[in-house]
Design an enzyme around this catalytic site. Structure first.
Site, mmCIF file in Angstrom:
data_model
loop_
_atom_site.group_PDB
_atom_site.id
_atom_site.type_symbol
_atom_site.label_atom_id
_atom_site.label_comp_id
_atom_site.label_asym_id
_atom_site.label_seq_id
_atom_site.Cartn_x
_atom_site.Cartn_y
_atom_site.Cartn_z
ATOM 1 N N CYS A 76 3.398 5.178 19.114
ATOM 2 C CA CYS A 76 4.595 4.591 19.702
ATOM 3 C C CYS A 76 5.473 4.012 18.618
ATOM 4 C CB CYS A 76 4.206 3.490 20.668
ATOM 5 S SG CYS A 76 2.983 2.383 19.981
ATOM 6 N N GLY A 105 0.815 -1.216 0.000
ATOM 7 C CA GLY A 105 0.000 0.000 0.000
ATOM 8 C C GLY A 105 0.848 1.265 0.000
ATOM 9 N N SER A 144 -3.687 -2.946 -0.390
ATOM 10 C CA SER A 144 -2.606 -3.768 0.145
ATOM 11 C C SER A 144 -3.131 -5.146 0.544
ATOM 12 C CB SER A 144 -2.004 -3.064 1.359
ATOM 13 O OG SER A 144 -1.059 -3.908 1.973
ATOM 14 N N GLY A 145 -2.395 -6.193 0.172
ATOM 15 C CA GLY A 145 -2.851 -7.562 0.406
ATOM 16 C C GLY A 145 -3.037 -7.931 1.867
HETATM 17 C C1 PLP Z 1 -1.577 -0.261 6.135
HETATM 18 C C2 PLP Z 1 -1.930 0.965 5.389
HETATM 19 C C3 PLP Z 1 -1.089 1.466 4.381
HETATM 20 C C4 PLP Z 1 0.259 0.843 4.058
HETATM 21 O O1 PLP Z 1 0.140 -0.399 3.432
HETATM 22 P P1 PLP Z 1 1.418 -1.375 3.421
HETATM 23 O O2 PLP Z 1 1.048 -2.480 2.509
HETATM 24 O O3 PLP Z 1 1.634 -1.815 4.825
HETATM 25 O O4 PLP Z 1 2.561 -0.568 2.886
HETATM 26 C C5 PLP Z 1 -1.488 2.586 3.703
HETATM 27 N N1 PLP Z 1 -2.662 3.184 3.979
HETATM 28 C C6 PLP Z 1 -3.498 2.739 4.937
HETATM 29 C C7 PLP Z 1 -4.793 3.436 5.167
HETATM 30 C C8 PLP Z 1 -3.161 1.619 5.677
HETATM 31 O O5 PLP Z 1 -3.983 1.181 6.634
#
Ligand code: PLP
Length: 392
Positions: free
Chosen positions: A326, A72, A200-201
């Site tokens: 954190c 993502g 994102s998967g």
């Molecule tokens: C988790 C997340 C991402 C990042 O995705 P990754 O695959 O972990 O890089 C981006 N945007 C949102 C809203 C997310 O929850």
């Protein structure tokens, strides 16, 4: 060992067994490079094409509008940087919100250091973008609006269709980070006027390290990685075949189970929210009461520290998350909780619990009982709480 109660599905999800099963042959038997000519490679190529079709179908998109990435964050970075660069002859202004994921926010900050101007919209107390403010922020130089479909911390779902309409009325590109929403709520790229969409998967029971960017046909977006001709020359590199196959299987599963799964999650979520608000005093729910992800609950408990709460929950085998950032090693409370108007000390006492359909009411009963005890114990150690009760 204590039974684990996993309530952090917004951080990541367990890879579904059917997804793992779908992936395995692409490590062991069908390991060919999709670009090669022999039939072994053909298996890989076919599997990638099939996953692309499944994913496109789930969005009302065409298969050739789906570009696989390594997650993502990569999709968000690509969308924003490439759109800014490709359309800078039209203007240098971008609109986003104060509650985006850092993959969008930090990319916007980088763009600001590189000659672009960014408006970070405020949101209301529920975390929703105000459409009037969005309209007012539009300038003749605005080239891109990037607003998340649903927020990862407080679960609020944005009025995406209306935002897309406004963007297109003004001839502005519209990108949405749908990492949290895809698989949880129905999405249609045409109905919602979406030009680019990130996913994102691992947020929908698929594998980690695989994502995609939907890019509407006809959009001129520069390549992310130069090299081979993979992903129609826009993102070079040998395909992550098992990851893509798993992603396809995860999306097929998410679509197939969406209705039943989200009904169940909503029921559990509302049970959790109702009991926590009723049984733990000086507690508030963050985010929109109804326009929120089916599996998200986010609370602030006055007079306590989210960090201590998390550690004590962990000792009971309960995984949750706090908004006190954190992870970034900073002591600042979450930018999302501050943006919805929470004072620092209340934002610090926040807890996000995100469910999956495998959670049970019995688990939640246990969690609520533990929460009650832990919040009481932490408050009993708080001088602020002591002051407060003395003044009552
Ligand atoms: C988790 C997340 C991402 C990042 O995705 P990754 O695959 O972990 O890089 C981006 N945007 C949102 C809203 C997310 O929850």
């Amino acid at each position: 060992m204590k039974k684990l109660i996993y309530l952090d599905n917004a951080a990541t999800t367990r890879t579904a067994p059917e997804v793992v099963e779908a992936m395995l042959p692409y490590f062991t038997e069908h390991y060919g490079n999709p670009s090669s000519v022999y039939s072994l490679a053909g298996e890989s190529k076919k599997a990638v094409a099939k996953a692309r079709e499944i994913i496109a179908g789930a969005l009302g998109a065409a298969a050739e509008e789906i570009y696989f990435t390594a997650g993502g964050s990569e999709a968000d970075n690509w969308a924003l940087k490439a759109a800014a660069e490709s359309y800078k002859s039209k203007g240098n202004h971008i609109i986003t919100t104060k509650i985006e994921h850092h993959a969008v926010l930090h990319t916007c900050e980088w763009l600001e250091r590189n000659g672009f101007e960014v408006t970070y919209l405020n949101v209301d107390e529920q975390g929703r973008v105000r459409l009037e403010e969005l309209k007012k922020a539009i300038r003749p130089t605005t080239i891109l609006i990037s607003i998340m479909f649903a927020n990862n911390e407080i679960g609020t779902i944005e009025p995406i269709r209306e935002i897309g309409e406004i963007a297109h009325e003004h001839g502005i590109l519209f990108h949405t980070d749908a990492v949290q929403a895809f698989g949880q709520v129905p999405i249609h790229v045409d109905a919602y006027h979406i030009d680019m969409l990130s996913s994102s998967g691992h947020k929908l029971n698929g594998p980690k390290g695989i994502g995609f960017l939907y890019i509407r046909k006809g959009l001129k977006l520069r390549s992310l990685i130069h090299g081979g001709a993979q992903e129609r020359k826009r993102r070079a590199g040998t395909e992550n075949v098992p990851g893509i196959v798993g992603y396809g299987a995860a999306v097929a599963r998410a679509v197939r189970t969406m209705e039943e799964r989200t009904v169940r999650e909503r029921e559990l979520r509302d049970y959790l929210i109702d009991r926590v608000l009723k049984e733990i005093p000086y507690t508030r729910l963050n985010g929109h009461r109804t326009d929120r992800l089916p599996n998200n609950a986010n609370f602030s408990f006055q007079f306590i520290e989210g960090e201590s709460l998390l550690i004590m929950l962990d000792m009971e085998g309960i995984c949750g998350s706090s908004g006190s950032a954190c992870t970034s090693g900073s002591l600042d409370p979450s930018h999302v909780l501050l943006a919805i108007g929470l004072p620092h000390e209340i934002a610090h006492g926040s807890l996000r619990l995100t469910l999956n359909e495998e959670n049970t009411k019995e688990e939640l009963d246990f969690v609520i009982e533990q929460l009650k005890k832990i919040v009481e114990r932490l408050r009993s150690m708080s001088p602020l709480y002591e002051d407060f009760t003395r003044r009552q």
